[in-house]
Design an enzyme around this catalytic site. Structure first.
Site, mmCIF file in Angstrom:
data_model
loop_
_atom_site.group_PDB
_atom_site.id
_atom_site.type_symbol
_atom_site.label_atom_id
_atom_site.label_comp_id
_atom_site.label_asym_id
_atom_site.label_seq_id
_atom_site.Cartn_x
_atom_site.Cartn_y
_atom_site.Cartn_z
ATOM 1 C CG PHE A 116 -135.581 -58.071 -58.618
ATOM 2 C CD1 PHE A 116 -135.958 -59.639 -58.145
ATOM 3 C CD2 PHE A 116 -134.100 -58.301 -59.199
ATOM 4 C CE1 PHE A 116 -134.833 -60.400 -58.075
ATOM 5 C CE2 PHE A 116 -133.170 -59.328 -58.979
ATOM 6 C CZ PHE A 116 -133.534 -60.212 -58.493
ATOM 7 C CD GLN A 248 -127.418 -54.155 -64.894
ATOM 8 O OE1 GLN A 248 -127.549 -55.366 -65.135
ATOM 9 N NE2 GLN A 248 -128.177 -53.230 -64.940
ATOM 10 C CG HIS A 250 -125.421 -57.153 -60.235
ATOM 11 N ND1 HIS A 250 -125.543 -57.091 -58.556
ATOM 12 C CD2 HIS A 250 -126.697 -57.692 -60.500
ATOM 13 C CE1 HIS A 250 -126.544 -57.785 -58.307
ATOM 14 N NE2 HIS A 250 -127.439 -58.044 -59.387
ATOM 15 C CG LEU A 260 -125.022 -61.526 -59.173
ATOM 16 C CD1 LEU A 260 -124.298 -60.289 -59.533
ATOM 17 C CD2 LEU A 260 -125.897 -61.867 -60.291
ATOM 18 C CD GLU A 263 -131.599 -55.830 -58.180
ATOM 19 O OE1 GLU A 263 -130.747 -55.466 -59.014
ATOM 20 O OE2 GLU A 263 -132.809 -55.325 -58.781
ATOM 21 N NE ARG A 294 -129.502 -55.706 -61.183
ATOM 22 C CZ ARG A 294 -129.602 -56.937 -61.964
ATOM 23 N NH1 ARG A 294 -129.207 -57.299 -63.145
ATOM 24 N NH2 ARG A 294 -130.575 -57.614 -61.261
ATOM 25 C CG HIS A 361 -124.587 -58.621 -64.125
ATOM 26 N ND1 HIS A 361 -124.510 -59.858 -63.658
ATOM 27 C CD2 HIS A 361 -126.000 -58.677 -64.052
ATOM 28 C CE1 HIS A 361 -125.821 -60.610 -63.567
ATOM 29 N NE2 HIS A 361 -126.948 -59.564 -63.659
ATOM 30 N NE ARG A 402 -130.093 -57.549 -67.450
ATOM 31 C CZ ARG A 402 -130.319 -58.298 -66.432
ATOM 32 N NH1 ARG A 402 -131.384 -58.276 -65.923
ATOM 33 N NH2 ARG A 402 -129.162 -58.685 -65.941
#
Ligand SMILES: Cc1cc2nc3c(=O)[nH]c(=O)nc-3n(C[C@H](O)[C@H](O)[C@H](O)COP(=O)(O)OP(=O)(O)OC[C@H]3O[C@@H](n4cnc5c(N)ncnc54)[C@H](O)[C@@H]3O)c2cc1C
Length: 615
Positions: A116, A248, A250, A260, A263, A294, A361, A402
């Site tokens: 990730f 954030q 995304h 979404l 990721e 991100r 996000h 994050r």
């Protein structure tokens, strides 16, 4: 009106709330209040994974995880909190496994792990496989597992109850608490959707676990219900919110929709390409490319589009290419999200790249807490009996950005801590009497909107709010764009004071609840924009085109944002050091009958010196 008394009341039945409930209910009488049926909470929409340095598939350790979290958050992370999270991650995963969560397995039968963004080996050497997962339905499995265990443990739920006020014995929004005096949280006021009845819950400990606020934006991965309720309720009672400017975006929302695509798609080998077919992330993050954090990927994508290298007829998105992966691999590891591409865009991911663009996000900011999940009322003091965990809270383990899979982890680690601390406090504390009219404010608010003959429509005001936030406070921000957003919000706040609903009934009046949720959204958007205006630097998810560099000399500190009455001298109200550089605008931003005041809180640094962030 009905009244209830519990040792611990938890507001929210997502991952954080239910993890807390498992902890607290084994010790004291606990109730969970949730506006949604628990298994409909947004945690269930989480796809990609939950990280822990289990080292099941390759070498890893929690210290590398801590470092990645700190660096990923652009050094605004409180390092003591990040260290706790990374260390306790391993038990958090094993707890879930013991509760019955069906994680994907390696051929040897261990919990499998995948890559990730921003998770690396040895401080950035290469991407590491740290995310534990259950196909692309990890959140769904976590939520179901926690719920089943809550049912097994006889946790009491009040479902489809909307908490609309927090009761405290000193309302900080009305003024300053005398020195040395405690502030106690004593209860919450809730509205039962089915009947329209008001319920007052008295509690020794209250845990807020109400999730995020993504609906302040138009293009978002967040569910309709993520309206920042818990944050707004705290703010209205004079409690601070921390780091609200950091939201954030995304990278891979379905273009034009925001839905979404995890990721995990890139973790499993997916590649981002611009309109020319170029793998552009090689230019922006030469080492880990598509698996950069991100904020970096989202900005790189937006930049490709701005510089004319987007894909599609209007060149307004980029492409997520999975066509080089085996269909069997896609089906095994990414079944849901590839189905989204087919359903919503009519794209076949086996053979065609998927159009994607950044989508709002995750709220890095929220209600400030210490590592025991106790809520802070300024940079030092706690509110007795009040706790927060999950996306509503800011511990701060995510700093200004994050890392993927760190939220499912955060809700488990700090949800558990919140439950434990709240129960321990409830065992020794006494109930504090509630004021007689504790529901009056909520009742007045509801009745005013419900009975207003006609006025502004909720959907119009909400749409305009979301549009200005997308246009002016998204991936790229400037002084001008943010001032535009704030001006628009002020107009919308005024219009909101005239909002009305068509449904005048008492039962299942979702119309009415949406009107109240819109009030929360406006409050959260306002402080998000003011905090963003004040932070004249770029860091993590907050990118100011007019201040493109990180400025540690002036801004290596958390933002604390408060509401205070107009007549209060801001210097005496907030005992935190003011943010530097000072400016009139940020110190006292007057509106209507309150002012928004900014303060700061130092960042806790333990072992990592801030460095330039390169990937
Ligand atoms: C599409 C998507 C995919 C994601 N994928 C991942 C991932 O793979 N890995 C990862 O780490 N993170 C992921 N995230 C982020 C992560 O899922 C969330 O941050 C996290 O689940 C939030 O959990 P929570 O318990 O704080 O809140 P939620 O799960 O949102 O629960 C909030 C609860 O609060 C209740 N509530 C709210 N307001 C009120 C009110 N006024 N009164 C009563 N109850 C109220 C709701 O009913 C709900 O039960 C994803 C997020 C999204 C949107």
């Amino acid at each position: 009106m009905q009244t209830h008394q519990y040792d611990v009341v938890i507001v929210g039945a997502g991952g954080a709330g239910m993890r807390a409930a498992l902890e607290a209910s084994s010790e004291v009488r606990t109730a969970v209040i949730s506006k949604l049926y628990p298994t409909r909470s947004h945690t269930g929409a989480a796809q990609g994974g939950m990280c822990a340095a289990l080292a099941n598939v390759e070498e890893d350790n929690w210290e590398w995880h801590t470092f990645d979290t700190v660096k990923g958050g652009d050094y605004l992370v409180d390092q003591d909190a990040a260290e706790i999270m990374a260390k306790e991650a391993i038990d958090a995963v094993l707890d879930l496994e013991r509760m019955g969560l069906p994680f994907n397995r390696t051929p040897e039968g261990r919990i499998d792990q995948r890559r990730f963004g921003g998770h690396t080996r040895n401080h950035g050497e290469a991407a590491v496989r740290r995310a534990c997962y259950a196909a692309d339905r990890t959140g769904h499995m976590i939520l179901q597992t926690l719920y089943q265990n809550c049912v097994k443990q006889n946790v009491e739920f009040f479902n489809e109850f909307y908490v609309l006020d927090l009761i405290v014995d000193h309302d900080l929004s009305a003024g300053q608490v005398p020195d040395g005096e405690e502030v106690n949280a004593t209860g919450v006021v809730a509205y039962d959707l089915a009947t329209g009845e008001i319920h007052v819950f008295q509690a020794k400990s209250i845990i807020f676990a109400t999730g995020g606020a993504g609906k302040i934006f138009k293009t978002t991965s967040n569910a309709h219900t993520l309206t920042g309720d818990g944050m707004a309720l705290a703010l209205r009672r004079g409690l601070p919110l921390e780091d609200m400017e950091f939201f954030q975006f995304h990278p891979t929302g379905l273009a034009g929709l925001g839905i979404l695509l995890s990721e995990a798609a890139r973790g499993e080998g997916g590649i981002l390409r611009n309109g020319n077919g170029e793998r552009f992330m090689e230019r922006y993050a030469p080492t880990i490319k598509d698996l950069a954090p991100r904020d970096i990927v989202a900005r790189s994508m937006a930049n490709e589009v701005r510089e004319g290298r987007g894909a599609g007829p209007n060149k307004d998105y980029v492409l997520l290419d999975l066509t080089h992966l085996e269909p069997a691999h896609i089906d095994a590891k990414l079944p849901d999200i590839t189905e989204f591409a087919r359903t919503y865009l009519g794209i076949e991911p086996y053979t065609e790249p998927v159009p994607v663009y950044p989508t709002a996000h995750y709220a890095m900011g929220g209600i400030p807490t210490n590592v025991e999940a106790e809520v802070l009322r300024n940079s030092d003091d706690v509110v007795k009996g009040l706790y927060a965990a999950g996306e509503v809270a800011c511990v701060s383990v995510h700093g200004s950005n994050r890392l993927g899979t760190n939220s499912l982890l955060d809700i488990n680690v700090f949800g558990k801590r919140a439950g434990r601390t709240a129960a321990a406090y409830a065992k020794t504390a006494k109930f504090i009497d509630l004021p007689e009219n504790s529901a009056a404010r909520v009742v007045a608010q509801l009745e005013e909107i419900r009975t207003r003959p006609d006025g502004e429509r909720v959907s119009d005001v909400r749409k305009e709010l979301q549009e200005t936030m997308d246009a002016n406070a998204q991936v790229f921000r400037t002084d001008e764009s943010l001032k535009q957003a704030l001006a628009d919000i002020r107009v919308l706040q005024e219009r909101y004071s005239r909002v009305s609903v068509q449904d005048k009934g008492k039962m299942f009046n979702t119309d009415l609840l949406e009107a109240l949720e819109l009030g929360f959204l406006l409050d959260i958007a306002e402080v998000t924009v003011i905090a963003a205006l004040n932070r004249k630097e770029s860091r993590g998810g907050h990118f100011r085109e007019d201040y493109p560099d990180r400025d540690d000399a002036n801004f290596m500190q958390h933002t604390m944002i408060y509401r205070r009455p107009l007549e209060f001298e801001v210097d005496t109200v907030v005992d935190d050091a003011p943010l530097t550089p000072k400016s009139a605008f940020t110190r006292s931003d007057r509106f209507d009958d309150y002012q928004v005041v900014l303060g700061s809180k130092p960042v806790t640094q333990t072992r990592y010196e801030p460095m330039e962030r390169k990937y």
